[in-house]
Design an enzyme around this catalytic site. Structure first.
Site, mmCIF file in Angstrom:
data_model
loop_
_atom_site.group_PDB
_atom_site.id
_atom_site.type_symbol
_atom_site.label_atom_id
_atom_site.label_comp_id
_atom_site.label_asym_id
_atom_site.label_seq_id
_atom_site.Cartn_x
_atom_site.Cartn_y
_atom_site.Cartn_z
ATOM 1 N N SER A 338 7.253 -0.441 3.875
ATOM 2 C CA SER A 338 7.975 -0.896 2.677
ATOM 3 C C SER A 338 9.349 -1.485 2.964
ATOM 4 C CB SER A 338 8.113 0.256 1.680
ATOM 5 O OG SER A 338 6.842 0.600 1.164
ATOM 6 N N ASP A 362 1.952 -2.088 -13.993
ATOM 7 C CA ASP A 362 1.365 -1.468 -12.799
ATOM 8 C C ASP A 362 0.500 -0.275 -13.183
ATOM 9 O OD1 ASP A 362 0.792 -0.382 -10.318
ATOM 10 O OD2 ASP A 362 2.737 0.622 -10.149
ATOM 11 N N ASP A 375 -1.531 2.292 -5.091
ATOM 12 C CA ASP A 375 -0.095 2.528 -5.035
ATOM 13 C C ASP A 375 0.120 3.986 -4.657
ATOM 14 O OD1 ASP A 375 2.732 3.088 -6.093
ATOM 15 O OD2 ASP A 375 2.524 0.941 -6.438
ATOM 16 N N HIS A 381 3.757 2.588 -11.894
ATOM 17 C CA HIS A 381 5.183 2.610 -12.197
ATOM 18 C C HIS A 381 5.506 1.999 -13.566
ATOM 19 C CE1 HIS A 381 6.520 3.604 -7.998
ATOM 20 N NE2 HIS A 381 5.337 3.069 -7.707
ATOM 21 N N CYS A 394 7.320 -0.193 -5.373
ATOM 22 C CA CYS A 394 6.036 -0.378 -6.047
ATOM 23 C C CYS A 394 5.101 -1.252 -5.203
ATOM 24 C CB CYS A 394 6.259 -1.003 -7.419
ATOM 25 S SG CYS A 394 4.735 -1.435 -8.279
#
Length: 636
Positions: A338, A362, A375, A381, A394
């Site tokens: 990430s 999401d 996710d 989210h 996310c």
């Protein structure tokens, strides 16, 4: 009768002419050969003749120092008592002499091998160490028996030392005994330095004066600068090889000092903060490209290599699962996870694939074809815009973005930032990593069915997984390039070269490499989101009450493919656990430092990497040393 004699006379005259011509040719060839020997090859044969009566005794040059940015010496020379043997005074068998000496002083097989090799290289002229670093007791025992060993004595000799032992070992490197390959390379270098007109340079007479060379790290990169140039004495010898007198002396040229960009105290702190964890940590000054810290854990003691490492230690280092000899920041390639998301978000802004305010709903997953990409947050989210996608990390936002951009568009944007490219740092052996594209896959795989790019392979690239594999150096370099608003500075460790006598410094800091056309307003949007990560996002707990504003992004990289529902950190074998990553910088308004780091197999980046970065920044920005870490002390 006269008619018979005329042909005989004619024949005789012809033969005479042929003989004269033949003799003339022979004399001509002799004259040419004489000219060649006396004029063209005079220097060569004169030197060979001299070599029968003149011995060249090398005079080693002092090696230059390694000094950090604050004037702290981290690579130096020291004097130690050494048992030395004058090769010209060895009468009889060398092994017999060593055996007799070993009854008084312990001489290892390695000492024996190194000494005999030095004798062979020197034509048995000069004085060479047989055993180094004698204790006072050993010296006393030898002096009591000195009368038995003519030509053997105890004297002080310079040796290389790394006073902080393991500290920054992958960065500094080490020196070691000269190999045959080293000699071939150095012969050409010495010809350049001394000049091709120097007959002794042509013969390689200087080479015995160079017994150690840099093998890895800065010691290797700046070997020619640090080494200096050995001198020599011309010594007249008898037919039996005994010295008569010194005819002339050519002094050695000491090596120059190399001043590094590294802050060794900062480096020491980070290494202590890692403890027994494996990993890599690179800190860069964005404006200059100065490497401030270059950590690879675990590390090793470079002092073990100077005189030749013992087999037991070598086996331990090579066979250890921890891989202490592996230079992780330079050669280790990892998925960025990430920590890649801020770069993806910047690409979306620059390429008009997203606006900052664009939001998605999401659900906690993204389905592409027959595969569902999940996710980390079950249920998703909610509504996610660009800033929230970075702050809460996310995945779904970036699955969609990767699909819309495609692999080649991502490749073309990330390449100028330095991902999957050689940075050009002044260390040898840098890994390139992998920045995937359709063209890359065609060359990376041999089978035609493997060379085709499938759209499903694009999706995981958006969250820094898939084929993405970069060095921690590249990750820090990429962040520094963004913080420097697209001005790319080559990362470097050497900052200046210093004359050991005058102390004059010649800066080696490179100028900007190139510029990337990035909109400042887009960079500010990304920085704003990264600051919020440390305020309310995944790394907020680590940066609570910080006196400075810092941006950051956490990452957790899978070591192998495993369904997240079945992954349990504690029950997973250590070397299969997830990696913890973190990128950060400070202060936000004008960044002085950009950091990329990984803690191997530690788990979540927010839990295991961000706390180390916070303490490192506290020291670098505020001068605050952690209470739980013993204060680092400078070696006298």
């Amino acid at each position: 009768m006269s008619s018979i004699k005329k042909p005989d006379l004619y024949s005789f005259q012809e033969r005479a002419r042929v003989a004269i011509i033949f003799v003339g040719i022979c004399f001509g060839l002799l004259a040419i050969r004489l000219f060649w020997l006396q004029i063209i090859s005079h220097q060569q044969y004169s030197t060979l003749a001299d070599s029968n009566r003149i011995a060249i005794v090398p005079v080693p040059a002092n090696r230059g120092l390694l000094i950090d940015r604050n004037g702290i010496v981290i690579g130096r020379n020291y004097s130690a008592l050494t048992l030395e043997v004058d090769a010209s005074q060895i009468n009889g068998n060398v092994d017999d002499l060593i055996n007799e000496l070993s009854e008084i002083i312990q001489i290892s097989p390695r000492d024996r091998r190194n000494f005999k090799r030095a004798l062979e290289d020197s034509r048995n002229m000069g004085t060479f160490p047989l055993r180094s670093m004698l204790t006072e007791a050993e010296m006393a025992r030898f002096l009591a028996n000195r009368y038995r060993f003519p030509g053997v004595d105890v004297s002080a000799r310079n040796f290389r030392e790394y006073p902080y032992n393991e500290l920054a070992s992958h960065l500094i490197g080490y020196i070691g005994r000269v190999s045959q390959k080293d000699k071939e390379r150095m012969q050409n270098e010495l010809l350049e330095t001394r000049g091709s007109q120097d007959p002794y340079a042509l013969q390689g007479a200087f080479l015995p004066g160079i017994q150690y060379v840099g093998k890895i790290g800065i010691e290797q990169t700046y070997e020619r600068i640090l080494r200096g140039v050995p001198g020599y004495d011309e010594v007249e010898i008898t037919a039996g090889g005994k010295p008569v007198r010194t005819l002339s002396s050519t002094p050695s040229i000491p090596g120059k000092n190399v001043i590094l960009s590294i802050d060794i105290k900062f480096q020491a702190l980070v290494e202590q903060l890692y403890g027994k964890h494996r990993g890599a940590f690179v800190a860069i000054e964005p404006e200059t490209g100065d490497i401030l810290a270059f950590v690879s854990k675990p590390n090793f003691n470079p002092n073990d290599f100077v005189e030749g490492i013992d087999p037991v230690t070598w086996k331990e280092l090579n066979e250890s699962k921890e891989k202490p000899l592996y230079n992780r920041p330079l050669k280790g390639i990892y998925p960025p996870a990430s920590t890649y998301k801020p770069f993806m978000a910047l690409a979306a802004l620059e390429l008009n694939k997203r606006k900052a305010e664009d939001a998605i709903a999401d659900p906690g997953f993204f389905t592409f074809g027959n595969h569902t990409f999940r996710d980390d947050k079950v249920g998703g989210h909610g509504m996610v815009n660009m800033e929230k996608s970075i702050v809460e990390s996310c995945d779904t936002y970036y699955y969609l973005l990767a699909r819309d951009m495609g692999v080649n568009m991502m490749h073309d944007f990330m390449k100028p930032l330095g991902f999957g490219q050689i940075t050009g740092i002044d260390l040898e052996g840098e890994a390139k990593g992998v920045l995937p594209s359709t063209e890359w896959k065609k060359t990376a795989f041999k089978k035609p069915e493997q060379q085709k790019w499938f759209e499903g392979e694009t999706i995981s690239l958006g969250i820094g997984q898939g084929y993405n594999a970069f060095t921690i150096l590249q990750l820090a370099h990429g962040l520094a390039n963004v913080l420097n608003y697209g001005v790319v500075m080559k990362p470097h460790i050497a900052k200046a070269i210093e004359d050991p006598f005058t102390r004059q410094k010649e800066l080696t800091t490179p100028k900007e490499s190139y510029r990337i056309d990035l909109k400042p307003e887009n960079i500010e949007l990304i920085k704003k989101a990264m600051v919020e990560v440390n305020k309310s996002g995944t790394s907020a707990s680590s940066f609570r009450n910080a006196t400075y504003s810092a941006g950051g992004k956490t990452g957790t990289a899978q070591v192998f493919s495993l369904n997240s529902k079945t992954y349990h950190h504690a029950s997973t074998p250590e070397f299969l656990r997830d990696h913890a990553l973190f990128v950060t910088y400070a202060p936000n308004d004008k960044p002085k430092i950009a950091i990329a780091m990984i803690v191997e197999n530690a788990g979540f980046g927010a839990q295991h990497a961000a706390p180390i970065a916070r303490k490192a920044l506290d020291y670098y920005i505020d001068g605050k040393w952690p209470k739980e870490i013993p204060e680092w002390k400078r070696v006298p």
